[in-house]
Motif scaffolding. Structure first.
Motif, PDB file in Angstrom:
ATOM      1  N   LYS A 188      46.500 -79.357 -13.224  1.00 40.44           N
ATOM      2  CA  LYS A 188      46.147 -78.217 -14.095  1.00 40.44           C
ATOM      3  C   LYS A 188      44.772 -77.659 -13.736  1.00 40.44           C
ATOM      4  O   LYS A 188      43.989 -77.262 -14.596  1.00 40.44           O
ATOM      5  N   ASN A 189      44.486 -77.616 -12.451  1.00 40.70           N
ATOM      6  CA  ASN A 189      43.203 -77.130 -11.938  1.00 40.70           C
ATOM      7  C   ASN A 189      43.253 -75.602 -11.820  1.00 40.70           C
ATOM      8  O   ASN A 189      43.407 -75.043 -10.741  1.00 40.70           O
ATOM      9  N   VAL A 190      43.125 -74.938 -12.972  1.00 38.99           N
ATOM     10  CA  VAL A 190      43.254 -73.478 -12.993  1.00 38.99           C
ATOM     11  C   VAL A 190      42.090 -72.777 -12.286  1.00 38.99           C
ATOM     12  O   VAL A 190      42.255 -71.648 -11.821  1.00 38.99           O
ATOM     13  N   ASP A 191      40.942 -73.415 -12.185  1.00 45.01           N
ATOM     14  CA  ASP A 191      39.817 -72.797 -11.475  1.00 45.01           C
ATOM     15  C   ASP A 191      40.168 -72.593  -9.994  1.00 45.01           C
ATOM     16  O   ASP A 191      39.956 -71.505  -9.453  1.00 45.01           O
ATOM     17  N   SER A 192      40.703 -73.619  -9.351  1.00 46.45           N
ATOM     18  CA  SER A 192      41.098 -73.496  -7.943  1.00 46.45           C
ATOM     19  C   SER A 192      42.288 -72.553  -7.794  1.00 46.45           C
ATOM     20  O   SER A 192      42.353 -71.764  -6.850  1.00 46.45           O
ATOM     21  N   LEU A 193      43.239 -72.634  -8.724  1.00 48.14           N
ATOM     22  CA  LEU A 193      44.411 -71.764  -8.657  1.00 48.14           C
ATOM     23  C   LEU A 193      44.037 -70.302  -8.847  1.00 48.14           C
ATOM     24  O   LEU A 193      44.591 -69.422  -8.188  1.00 48.14           O
ATOM     25  N   GLU A 194      43.076 -70.035  -9.718  1.00 43.98           N
ATOM     26  CA  GLU A 194      42.638 -68.659  -9.950  1.00 43.98           C
ATOM     27  C   GLU A 194      42.055 -68.042  -8.679  1.00 43.98           C
ATOM     28  O   GLU A 194      42.247 -66.861  -8.405  1.00 43.98           O
ATOM     29  N   LYS A 195      41.371 -68.853  -7.885  1.00 43.41           N
ATOM     30  CA  LYS A 195      40.829 -68.380  -6.605  1.00 43.41           C
ATOM     31  C   LYS A 195      41.938 -68.148  -5.586  1.00 43.41           C
ATOM     32  O   LYS A 195      41.833 -67.278  -4.734  1.00 43.41           O
ATOM     33  N   LEU A 196      43.009 -68.944  -5.676  1.00 36.87           N
ATOM     34  CA  LEU A 196      44.118 -68.835  -4.736  1.00 36.87           C
ATOM     35  C   LEU A 196      45.051 -67.675  -5.074  1.00 36.87           C
ATOM     36  O   LEU A 196      45.482 -66.940  -4.186  1.00 36.87           O
ATOM     37  N   PHE A 197      45.374 -67.498  -6.349  1.00 40.51           N
ATOM     38  CA  PHE A 197      46.331 -66.479  -6.759  1.00 40.51           C
ATOM     39  C   PHE A 197      45.689 -65.098  -6.737  1.00 40.51           C
ATOM     40  O   PHE A 197      44.638 -64.886  -7.344  1.00 40.51           O
ATOM     41  N   ASP A 198      46.332 -64.149  -6.080  1.00 38.76           N
ATOM     42  CA  ASP A 198      45.882 -62.763  -6.134  1.00 38.76           C
ATOM     43  C   ASP A 198      46.077 -62.257  -7.562  1.00 38.76           C
ATOM     44  O   ASP A 198      47.015 -62.676  -8.260  1.00 38.76           O
ATOM     45  N   ALA A 199      45.221 -61.375  -8.011  1.00 37.85           N
ATOM     46  CA  ALA A 199      45.316 -60.846  -9.373  1.00 37.85           C
ATOM     47  C   ALA A 199      46.662 -60.160  -9.620  1.00 37.85           C
ATOM     48  O   ALA A 199      47.144 -60.117 -10.750  1.00 37.85           O
ATOM     49  N   LYS A 200      47.287 -59.635  -8.567  1.00 32.92           N
ATOM     50  CA  LYS A 200      48.570 -58.936  -8.695  1.00 32.92           C
ATOM     51  C   LYS A 200      49.766 -59.822  -8.334  1.00 32.92           C
ATOM     52  O   LYS A 200      50.886 -59.333  -8.212  1.00 32.92           O
ATOM     53  N   ALA A 201      49.559 -61.121  -8.167  1.00 34.49           N
ATOM     54  CA  ALA A 201      50.645 -62.019  -7.762  1.00 34.49           C
ATOM     55  C   ALA A 201      51.745 -62.060  -8.819  1.00 34.49           C
ATOM     56  O   ALA A 201      51.498 -61.834 -10.009  1.00 34.49           O
ATOM     57  N   MET A 202      52.962 -62.370  -8.348  1.00 36.96           N
ATOM     58  CA  MET A 202      54.121 -62.498  -9.232  1.00 36.96           C
ATOM     59  C   MET A 202      54.708 -63.901  -9.099  1.00 36.96           C
ATOM     60  O   MET A 202      54.737 -64.455  -8.000  1.00 36.96           O
ATOM     61  N   PHE A 203      55.179 -64.444 -10.219  1.00 38.94           N
ATOM     62  CA  PHE A 203      55.723 -65.791 -10.283  1.00 38.94           C
ATOM     63  C   PHE A 203      57.122 -65.712 -10.886  1.00 38.94           C
ATOM     64  O   PHE A 203      57.296 -65.175 -11.983  1.00 38.94           O
ATOM     65  N   VAL A 204      58.104 -66.228 -10.162  1.00 38.68           N
ATOM     66  CA  VAL A 204      59.496 -66.157 -10.598  1.00 38.68           C
ATOM     67  C   VAL A 204      59.993 -67.572 -10.863  1.00 38.68           C
ATOM     68  O   VAL A 204      59.973 -68.426  -9.974  1.00 38.68           O
ATOM     69  N   HIS A 205      60.425 -67.790 -12.103  1.00 38.95           N
ATOM     70  CA  HIS A 205      60.914 -69.085 -12.559  1.00 38.95           C
ATOM     71  C   HIS A 205      62.362 -68.943 -13.020  1.00 38.95           C
ATOM     72  O   HIS A 205      62.876 -67.830 -13.115  1.00 38.95           O
ATOM     73  N   MET A 206      63.002 -70.059 -13.366  1.00 37.60           N
ATOM     74  CA  MET A 206      64.370 -69.997 -13.878  1.00 37.60           C
ATOM     75  C   MET A 206      64.414 -69.217 -15.196  1.00 37.60           C
ATOM     76  O   MET A 206      65.398 -68.554 -15.485  1.00 37.60           O
ATOM     77  N   GLY A 207      63.332 -69.272 -15.969  1.00 36.20           N
ATOM     78  CA  GLY A 207      63.333 -68.638 -17.287  1.00 36.20           C
ATOM     79  C   GLY A 207      62.677 -67.270 -17.345  1.00 36.20           C
ATOM     80  O   GLY A 207      62.529 -66.709 -18.413  1.00 36.20           O
ATOM     81  N   GLY A 208      62.248 -66.721 -16.216  1.00 42.21           N
ATOM     82  CA  GLY A 208      61.632 -65.404 -16.243  1.00 42.21           C
ATOM     83  C   GLY A 208      60.620 -65.223 -15.137  1.00 42.21           C
ATOM     84  O   GLY A 208      60.419 -66.106 -14.295  1.00 42.21           O
ATOM     85  N   SER A 209      59.984 -64.069 -15.151  1.00 38.48           N
ATOM     86  CA  SER A 209      58.946 -63.782 -14.153  1.00 38.48           C
ATOM     87  C   SER A 209      57.760 -63.132 -14.841  1.00 38.48           C
ATOM     88  O   SER A 209      57.904 -62.476 -15.871  1.00 38.48           O
ATOM     89  N   TRP A 210      56.574 -63.368 -14.273  1.00 41.25           N
ATOM     90  CA  TRP A 210      55.348 -62.846 -14.848  1.00 41.25           C
ATOM     91  C   TRP A 210      54.243 -62.843 -13.814  1.00 41.25           C
ATOM     92  O   TRP A 210      54.416 -63.309 -12.699  1.00 41.25           O
ATOM     93  N   GLY A 211      53.087 -62.350 -14.227  1.00 43.34           N
ATOM     94  CA  GLY A 211      51.940 -62.206 -13.339  1.00 43.34           C
ATOM     95  C   GLY A 211      50.986 -63.385 -13.379  1.00 43.34           C
ATOM     96  O   GLY A 211      51.214 -64.399 -14.054  1.00 43.34           O
ATOM     97  N   THR A 212      49.881 -63.211 -12.665  1.00 42.75           N
ATOM     98  CA  THR A 212      48.888 -64.270 -12.486  1.00 42.75           C
ATOM     99  C   THR A 212      48.289 -64.766 -13.803  1.00 42.75           C
ATOM    100  O   THR A 212      48.197 -65.968 -14.030  1.00 42.75           O
ATOM    101  N   GLU A 213      47.867 -63.837 -14.644  1.00 44.03           N
ATOM    102  CA  GLU A 213      47.208 -64.252 -15.888  1.00 44.03           C
ATOM    103  C   GLU A 213      48.107 -65.151 -16.718  1.00 44.03           C
ATOM    104  O   GLU A 213      47.674 -66.205 -17.196  1.00 44.03           O
ATOM    105  N   ARG A 214      49.371 -64.768 -16.867  1.00 41.89           N
ATOM    106  CA  ARG A 214      50.278 -65.590 -17.668  1.00 41.89           C
ATOM    107  C   ARG A 214      50.546 -66.930 -16.982  1.00 41.89           C
ATOM    108  O   ARG A 214      50.604 -67.966 -17.648  1.00 41.89           O
ATOM    109  N   GLU A 215      50.712 -66.929 -15.656  1.00 42.96           N
ATOM    110  CA  GLU A 215      50.958 -68.197 -14.946  1.00 42.96           C
ATOM    111  C   GLU A 215      49.801 -69.171 -15.169  1.00 42.96           C
ATOM    112  O   GLU A 215      50.012 -70.342 -15.454  1.00 42.96           O
TER     113      GLU A 215
END
Length: 159
Positions: free
Chosen positions: A49-76
């Motif tokens: 749950k290292n969101v500090d490192s993940l925040e640096k890795l994820f582009d602000a406009k990134a998209m995340f697709v899961h079995m239950g839906g899709s959303w952007g960086t902030e929600r991920e």
């Protein structure tokens, strides 16, 4: 008769060459290895749950697709931080990457141990990660989980 023997020998030679080509894999390039290493780190950061490192890795406009839906960086990031999805462990069985220009497309065959609410589950996924290199750094632009029809390989079963 000579033609038949010659043809047979040529066929055997061609089959051996084809087999040698299919079993030989080239070592990853420096850029490919960077992306493979970054992906491995990402799974650890998600588990921790290292969101500090993940925040640096994820582009602000990134998209995340899961079995239950899709959303952007902030929600991920919020889902990870809150424990809405706890990516407990990703057992990676294979990873491959193709680089096209400044874009890297990585495929991971994994079993994912995750906690959703109070339920621990294990699912087999092919995970597609898309990275874009900007200013000399790789940023994640997309992460997609596609559930596989194969059985879970991981020996550990959920609680």
């Amino acid at each position: 008769m000579r033609t038949t023997i010659f043809s047979f020998l040529m066929l055997i030679t061609m089959l051996k060459m084809a087999n040698a080509q299919s079993t030989t894999t080239a070592a990853p390039t420096k850029s490919e290895q960077e992306v493979l290493d970054l992906s491995r780190k990402k799974w650890v950061w998600m588990a921790d749950k290292n969101v500090d490192s993940l925040e640096k890795l994820f582009d602000a406009k990134a998209m995340f697709v899961h079995m239950g839906g899709s959303w952007g960086t902030e929600r991920e990031l919020n889902v990870i931080k809150s424990g809405g999805i706890h990516y407990k462990k990703a057992e990676v069985y294979s990873a491959s990457v193709n680089i096209i220009g400044n874009t890297a497309i990585l495929l991971n065959d994994i079993d994912l141990v995750a906690v959703l609410g109070s339920n621990e589950v294990i699912n087999p996924f092919m995970v597609t990660e898309v990275y874009v290199k900007e200013n000399g750094k790789w940023k994640m632009g997309s992460l997609t989980f596609s559930k596989l029809s194969r059985a879970v390989k991981l020996a550990v079963k959920p609680n």
